[in-house]
Design a protein around this motif. Structure first.
Motif, short mmCIF file in Angstrom:
data_model
loop_
_atom_site.label_atom_id
_atom_site.label_comp_id
_atom_site.label_asym_id
_atom_site.label_seq_id
_atom_site.Cartn_x
_atom_site.Cartn_y
_atom_site.Cartn_z
N ASP A 58 66.83 -39.59 -61.93
CA ASP A 58 66.50 -38.29 -61.35
C ASP A 58 67.37 -37.17 -61.91
O ASP A 58 67.24 -36.02 -61.50
N HIS A 59 68.22 -37.50 -62.87
CA HIS A 59 69.04 -36.49 -63.53
C HIS A 59 68.78 -36.43 -65.04
O HIS A 59 69.32 -35.55 -65.71
N ILE A 60 67.95 -37.34 -65.55
CA ILE A 60 67.78 -37.41 -67.01
C ILE A 60 66.32 -37.45 -67.48
O ILE A 60 66.07 -37.47 -68.69
N ALA A 61 65.36 -37.45 -66.57
CA ALA A 61 63.98 -37.74 -66.96
C ALA A 61 63.37 -36.71 -67.92
O ALA A 61 62.43 -37.02 -68.64
N ALA A 62 63.90 -35.49 -67.92
CA ALA A 62 63.32 -34.46 -68.80
C ALA A 62 64.12 -34.25 -70.07
O ALA A 62 63.80 -33.36 -70.86
N VAL A 63 65.14 -35.07 -70.30
CA VAL A 63 66.04 -34.83 -71.43
C VAL A 63 65.30 -34.89 -72.77
O VAL A 63 65.41 -33.98 -73.60
N ALA A 64 64.58 -35.96 -73.02
CA ALA A 64 63.95 -36.15 -74.33
C ALA A 64 62.98 -35.01 -74.65
O ALA A 64 62.95 -34.49 -75.77
N VAL A 108 61.19 -42.70 -67.68
CA VAL A 108 62.26 -42.00 -68.40
C VAL A 108 62.16 -42.38 -69.87
O VAL A 108 62.35 -43.54 -70.24
N GLU A 109 61.84 -41.41 -70.69
CA GLU A 109 61.79 -41.64 -72.14
C GLU A 109 63.21 -41.86 -72.66
O GLU A 109 64.13 -41.08 -72.34
N LYS A 110 63.40 -42.92 -73.43
CA LYS A 110 64.73 -43.23 -73.96
C LYS A 110 65.19 -42.12 -74.91
O LYS A 110 64.39 -41.49 -75.60
N PHE A 111 66.49 -41.92 -74.94
CA PHE A 111 67.06 -40.93 -75.85
C PHE A 111 68.48 -41.34 -76.22
O PHE A 111 69.09 -42.18 -75.55
N THR A 112 69.00 -40.75 -77.28
CA THR A 112 70.34 -41.06 -77.75
C THR A 112 71.24 -39.85 -77.55
O THR A 112 70.96 -38.77 -78.07
N PRO A 113 72.32 -40.01 -76.79
CA PRO A 113 73.26 -38.88 -76.62
C PRO A 113 73.89 -38.49 -77.95
O PRO A 113 74.06 -39.32 -78.85
N ASP A 114 74.26 -37.22 -78.06
CA ASP A 114 74.92 -36.72 -79.26
C ASP A 114 76.44 -36.71 -79.11
O ASP A 114 77.16 -36.90 -80.08
N ILE A 115 76.91 -36.45 -77.89
CA ILE A 115 78.34 -36.36 -77.64
C ILE A 115 78.68 -37.23 -76.44
O ILE A 115 78.13 -37.03 -75.34
N LEU A 116 79.57 -38.18 -76.62
CA LEU A 116 80.07 -39.01 -75.53
C LEU A 116 81.48 -38.57 -75.19
O LEU A 116 82.36 -38.57 -76.06
#
Length: 221
Positions: A58-64, A108-116
Motif C-alpha cells: 500500500d506504499h509502493i503499488a504505483a512506483v513502477a 504490485v508491479e516489480k521494480f528495482t530501486p536505484d538508491i539503497l
C-alpha cells in the motif's frame, strides 16, 4: 517548498508530493498513479525521485508506473526518477509475500530501486536536504524521512498510535526503540506526516503516544 497530499491504495495510504522550483519527489505512492501524475503535471513539475518509507504494497503499488511516466529526455540524455528505499526493505519490491500484496487484490508491479540507504544519510533532492532515519519495527527497513520541519514517518508512528508489528519482519521492541530512542530524541518540534490518518506533531506524541506505556521493553543497541 510546496507539499501536496493524496489518498491512494484501497486503505487510503497518505501519498505526498513535495515540490521545489518545478521539481518534485513523491513519498509512498500506494496506488492511483494517474492521479499522482495529474497533480505533478498540473504543477508543471519534473519528477526526480520516489521515496519509500517501507516496502508494503500500500506504499509502493504505483512506483513502477510513476517511474515510467517520469522518465524523460533532458539535455539529450534520458533521465529517470530515482527510487529510494532502505536496503533492508529492498526485497519487498519484488516479493509479493513480503510486501503483503499476495493476500490482497492489489497487483504490485516489480521494480528495482536505484538508491539503497542505510539510515543517517542526508541527500540533496530537488534542492532540499532530505535526511533518512532508520526506524525498524513495522518492517525491518522502515524509515522516516526528514525535510525541513516535517518528517514523513510512514507506518512507524500515527496520531496517538503506532504501526503494526505482526507482519513479516515486524518487531515491537524494535518499533518502540525507534520511536522513543530515535524520533523522541530529536531536538525541536516537527510535523509528523504518517502513512495513514491525520498529521500530528513530535511534541504531542512525546506526551500522548500510548507506546510509551505499552509492554515490557528494553533499548536495543
Amino acid at each position: 517548498m510546496n507539499l501536496f497530499h493524496l489518498y491512494t491504495s484501497p486503505i487510503e495510504t497518505n501519498t505526498y508530493v513535495v515540490e521545489n522550483n518545478r521539481r518534485c519527489f513523491v513519498v509512498d505512492p500506494g496506488g492511483n498513479a494517474e492521479a499522482i501524475w495529474e497533480l505533478i503535471e498540473d504543477r508543471k513539475a519534473k519528477l526526480d525521485a520516489i521515496i519509500l518509507t517501507h516496502g508494503h504494497f500500500d506504499h509502493i503499488a504505483a512506483v513502477a508506473e510513476l517511474k515510467r511516466r517520469g522518465t524523460r529526455k533532458e539535455n539529450g540524455e534520458i533521465v529517470e526518477p530515482q527510487i529510494i528505499i532502505h536496503k533492508l526493505d529492498a526485497d519487498k519490491t519484488v516479493n509479493s509475500a513480503k510486501n503483503l500484496s499476495i493476500v490482497t487484490d492489489v497487483i504490485v508491479e516489480k521494480f528495482t530501486p536505484d538508491i539503497l540507504v542505510n539510515g543517517g544519510e542526508t541527500l540533496k533532492i530537488i534542492g532540499l536536504d532530505v535526511k533518512f532515519i532508520h526506524t525498524p519495527g513495522h518492517s525491518k527497513g522502515s524509515m522516516c524521512v526528514m525535510v525541513e520541519n516535517k518528517i514523513f514517518v510512514g507506518d512507524t508512528i500515527f496520531f496517538m498510535s503506532y504501526g503494526r508489528t505482526d507482519f513479516y519482519d515486524g518487531n515491537f521492541d524494535e518499533l518502540k526503540n525507534s520511536i522513543i530512542n530515535k524520533l523522541f530524541n530529536l531536538d525541536g518540534n516537527y510535523t509528523l506526516l504518517p502513512g495513514h490518518g491525520d498529521p500530528t506533531t513530535l511534541a504531542f506524541e512525546k506526551l500522548n503516544n500510548p507506546i510509551i506505556e505499552e509492554h515490557a521493553y528494553k533499548p536495543i543497541d
